[in-house]
Design a protein around this motif. Structure first.
Motif, PDB file in Angstrom:
ATOM      1  N   MET A 197      32.490 -27.984  -8.969  1.00 61.41           N
ATOM      2  CA  MET A 197      31.722 -29.133  -8.475  1.00 61.41           C
ATOM      3  C   MET A 197      30.236 -28.926  -8.758  1.00 61.41           C
ATOM      4  O   MET A 197      29.700 -27.845  -8.526  1.00 61.41           O
ATOM      5  CB  MET A 197      31.950 -29.315  -6.969  1.00 61.41           C
ATOM      6  N   SER A 198      29.580 -29.952  -9.270  1.00 60.35           N
ATOM      7  CA  SER A 198      28.144 -29.870  -9.529  1.00 60.35           C
ATOM      8  C   SER A 198      27.378 -29.810  -8.218  1.00 60.35           C
ATOM      9  O   SER A 198      27.691 -30.536  -7.275  1.00 60.35           O
ATOM     10  CB  SER A 198      27.677 -31.080 -10.341  1.00 60.35           C
ATOM     11  N   ARG A 199      26.363 -28.932  -8.168  1.00 66.32           N
ATOM     12  CA  ARG A 199      25.597 -28.758  -6.935  1.00 66.32           C
ATOM     13  C   ARG A 199      24.095 -28.882  -7.207  1.00 66.32           C
ATOM     14  O   ARG A 199      23.621 -28.552  -8.287  1.00 66.32           O
ATOM     15  CB  ARG A 199      25.873 -27.394  -6.309  1.00 66.32           C
ATOM     16  N   THR A 200      23.381 -29.339  -6.191  1.00 69.15           N
ATOM     17  CA  THR A 200      21.931 -29.359  -6.262  1.00 69.15           C
ATOM     18  C   THR A 200      21.403 -27.952  -6.013  1.00 69.15           C
ATOM     19  O   THR A 200      22.114 -27.080  -5.481  1.00 69.15           O
ATOM     20  CB  THR A 200      21.332 -30.299  -5.206  1.00 69.15           C
ATOM     21  N   LEU A 201      20.153 -27.733  -6.386  1.00 63.30           N
ATOM     22  CA  LEU A 201      19.501 -26.461  -6.106  1.00 63.30           C
ATOM     23  C   LEU A 201      19.531 -26.176  -4.605  1.00 63.30           C
ATOM     24  O   LEU A 201      19.794 -25.037  -4.177  1.00 63.30           O
ATOM     25  CB  LEU A 201      18.065 -26.497  -6.623  1.00 63.30           C
ATOM     26  N   TYR A 202      19.271 -27.188  -3.805  1.00 63.43           N
ATOM     27  CA  TYR A 202      19.298 -27.004  -2.352  1.00 63.43           C
ATOM     28  C   TYR A 202      20.658 -26.502  -1.881  1.00 63.43           C
ATOM     29  O   TYR A 202      20.752 -25.555  -1.096  1.00 63.43           O
ATOM     30  CB  TYR A 202      18.942 -28.316  -1.648  1.00 63.43           C
ATOM     31  N   ASP A 203      21.726 -27.130  -2.354  1.00 60.56           N
ATOM     32  CA  ASP A 203      23.067 -26.717  -1.936  1.00 60.56           C
ATOM     33  C   ASP A 203      23.369 -25.287  -2.364  1.00 60.56           C
ATOM     34  O   ASP A 203      24.001 -24.520  -1.629  1.00 60.56           O
ATOM     35  CB  ASP A 203      24.113 -27.677  -2.500  1.00 60.56           C
ATOM     36  N   LYS A 244      24.749 -32.578 -13.540  1.00 60.39           N
ATOM     37  CA  LYS A 244      25.459 -33.732 -12.972  1.00 60.39           C
ATOM     38  C   LYS A 244      25.391 -33.777 -11.449  1.00 60.39           C
ATOM     39  O   LYS A 244      26.132 -34.536 -10.808  1.00 60.39           O
ATOM     40  CB  LYS A 244      26.912 -33.717 -13.430  1.00 60.39           C
ATOM     41  N   ALA A 245      24.509 -32.994 -10.871  1.00 62.57           N
ATOM     42  CA  ALA A 245      24.375 -32.990  -9.408  1.00 62.57           C
ATOM     43  C   ALA A 245      23.940 -34.360  -8.913  1.00 62.57           C
ATOM     44  O   ALA A 245      23.107 -35.026  -9.530  1.00 62.57           O
ATOM     45  CB  ALA A 245      23.368 -31.931  -8.975  1.00 62.57           C
TER      46      ALA A 245
END
Length: 459
Positions: A1-7, A262-263
């Motif tokens: 799963m694509s993740r944001t930097l924060y996640d 792709k976040a």
């Protein structure tokens, strides 16, 4: 799963999930100052607890200390300073006190010492801990009870936030600084527009900034209501990690700390760098700003009664009239300092404007380098001589100073300040004080002119 930097940052520090939906997270580094820590230590004593990992904490003196002299300016300040020193000595916590060559404003000192790196989680009893997001680290402010908890356990209860991405694309014009970029973002998103969000800044205008500029952007993300601010790590980050006393102490790989292509973010804003001009605030909230070439707003610029009422109150407090030219606003004081803009890069930019010029008659001008190391470097480069020749008072001790009315640098009732700080709330710099936020170079331009002025006229 694509993740944001924060996640990615949150996931990397999660200890466990809690039954109520929150989580427990691990804190890599905890920073304290003399103002927000005393009650936390008292709580430890009451419960019979010890500091669990003394080496993961750092304490500095910055909020209440005087900057004219090393001596505390009153009994209460001395008590706070002595109390923090005593607590740190008892628990073996690193303490950068007055007279220490490493002392200074916490959010200037930590990067200067090489104590921040991509992938870290940093907590501090100060809202502008978001500054460390410039390095691809997760930094946020905590309350006194949380300070106590992290001292005892090195962990915190945490609730995952929503995510926002603010993209600033394109080149900015000459004279436009990182301070103008973040002030434009606050203007567009709104002072509370990011409440409950972790904000990632992206786009070519952001990644063209040096590390000092990135820290300015992440520092003032708090004024959006954000509790976290981030910029993906890149080559600029890698370079900024080298050459400091503690470089390499935290061994995270910079290339890992970016959002996946792709976040998906919960909110998105896009701003054109070409649309940003040098800005000044005219009101009592950081989002009440206009370009220096514009006028103070009028009631007809707003639709809702609430907005009109807010305009009226702000103008009354600030002593301005509707439609007044920004450059007609005369100032009493010019201040360069704070965790937002007191780094060596900020002083250099202001000195470029001041060299060969002089502060206008009747204007009191003050500059407070953000740390002892910054001051020493600036003096070695000849910046002190430039500031003093121009009529600025060069303060020998580092501290928050006139950013907030918590020490002896307090603006008087009705005093109008051109300030490189981060907040312009009613009473922020003193009861009745009137604050106009802007970049350090713009403060220098205002000091020379005696009124708010366009820095581009001085290039």
């Amino acid at each position: 799963m694509s993740r944001t930097l924060y996640d990615k940052l949150v996931d990397a520090h999660k200890v466990c999930d809690l039954p109520d939906g929150d989580m427990l997270i691990y804190v890599d580094l905890h920073i304290m100052n003399e103002y927000t820590s005393p009650q936390a230590f008292s709580g430890l004593y009451t419960k019979g607890l010890e500091v669990w990992r003394a080496e993961a904490h750092l304490a500095v003196i910055d909020h209440v200390n005087a900057t004219r002299s090393r001596e505390p300016h009153d009994t209460e300040s001395k008590l706070l300073i002595d109390n923090l020193q005593s607590n740190c000595s008892k628990h073996g916590i690193a303490f950068y006190g007055l007279g220490d060559p490493r002392q200074g404003i916490e959010h200037v000192v930590v990067p200067e010492q090489g104590l921040v790196a991509p992938g870290m989680l940093i907590a501090c009893g100060d809202s502008h801990t978001t500054t460390y997001g410039a390095y691809g680290a997760l930094g946020f402010g905590i309350g006194t009870s949380e300070v106590e908890h992290v001292l005892a356990t090195q962990t915190l209860r945490y609730k995952r936030m929503k995510t926002m991405r603010v993209t600033v694309n394109g080149d900015v014009a000459p004279g436009v600084t990182a301070k103008d970029i973040i002030m434009k973002v606050v203007q567009v998103v709104g002072a509370g527009g990011a409440n409950g969000f972790a904000v990632e800044f992206a786009g070519s205008a952001i990644h063209s900034l040096d590390m000092a500029g990135r820290m300015t952007v992440c520092n003032m993300a708090v004024e959006l209501g954000a509790r976290a601010a981030l910029i993906a790590a890149d080559e600029v980050t890698e370079t900024a990690l080298k050459g400091h006393s503690h470089s390499g102490q935290f061994a995270y790989k910079a290339e890992s700390w970016i959002s996946d292509p792709k976040a998906i973010f919960d909110e998105e804003f896009t701003i054109s760098g070409a649309d940003i001009e040098p800005l000044i605030t005219w009101g009592t909230s950081p989002d009440q700003s206009v370009p220096i070439t514009a006028n103070v707003p009028c009631a007809e610029d707003y639709i809702s009664p609430k907005a009109k009422a807010l305009l009226s109150r702000s103008l009354q407090y600030m002593g301005l009239i509707e439609g007044q030219s920004a450059q007609s606003i005369k100032i009493d004081t010019a201040f360069i300092g704070s965790c937002t803009n007191s780094r060596i890069e900020d002083l250099r930019e202001a000195a470029k404007i001041l060299e060969g010029r002089h502060v206008a008659k009747g204007v009191e001008a003050i500059v407070v380098p953000g740390s002892a190391m910054t001051r020493i470097k600036a003096e070695a480069e000849g910046l002190r001589a430039i500031f003093e020749a121009a009529g600025f008072e060069w303060r020998p001790e580092a501290g928050c100073s006139m950013c907030l009315a918590m020490n002896d640098d307090i603006a008087m009732d009705g005093e109008r300040v051109a300030s490189s700080t981060n907040r312009n709330f009613e009473g922020r710099q003193g009861r009745g004080a009137r604050t106009h936020l802007m970049s350090p170079a713009m403060v220098a331009a205002a000091a020379i002119s005696g009124h708010l002025a366009d820095v581009r006229d001085f290039k």
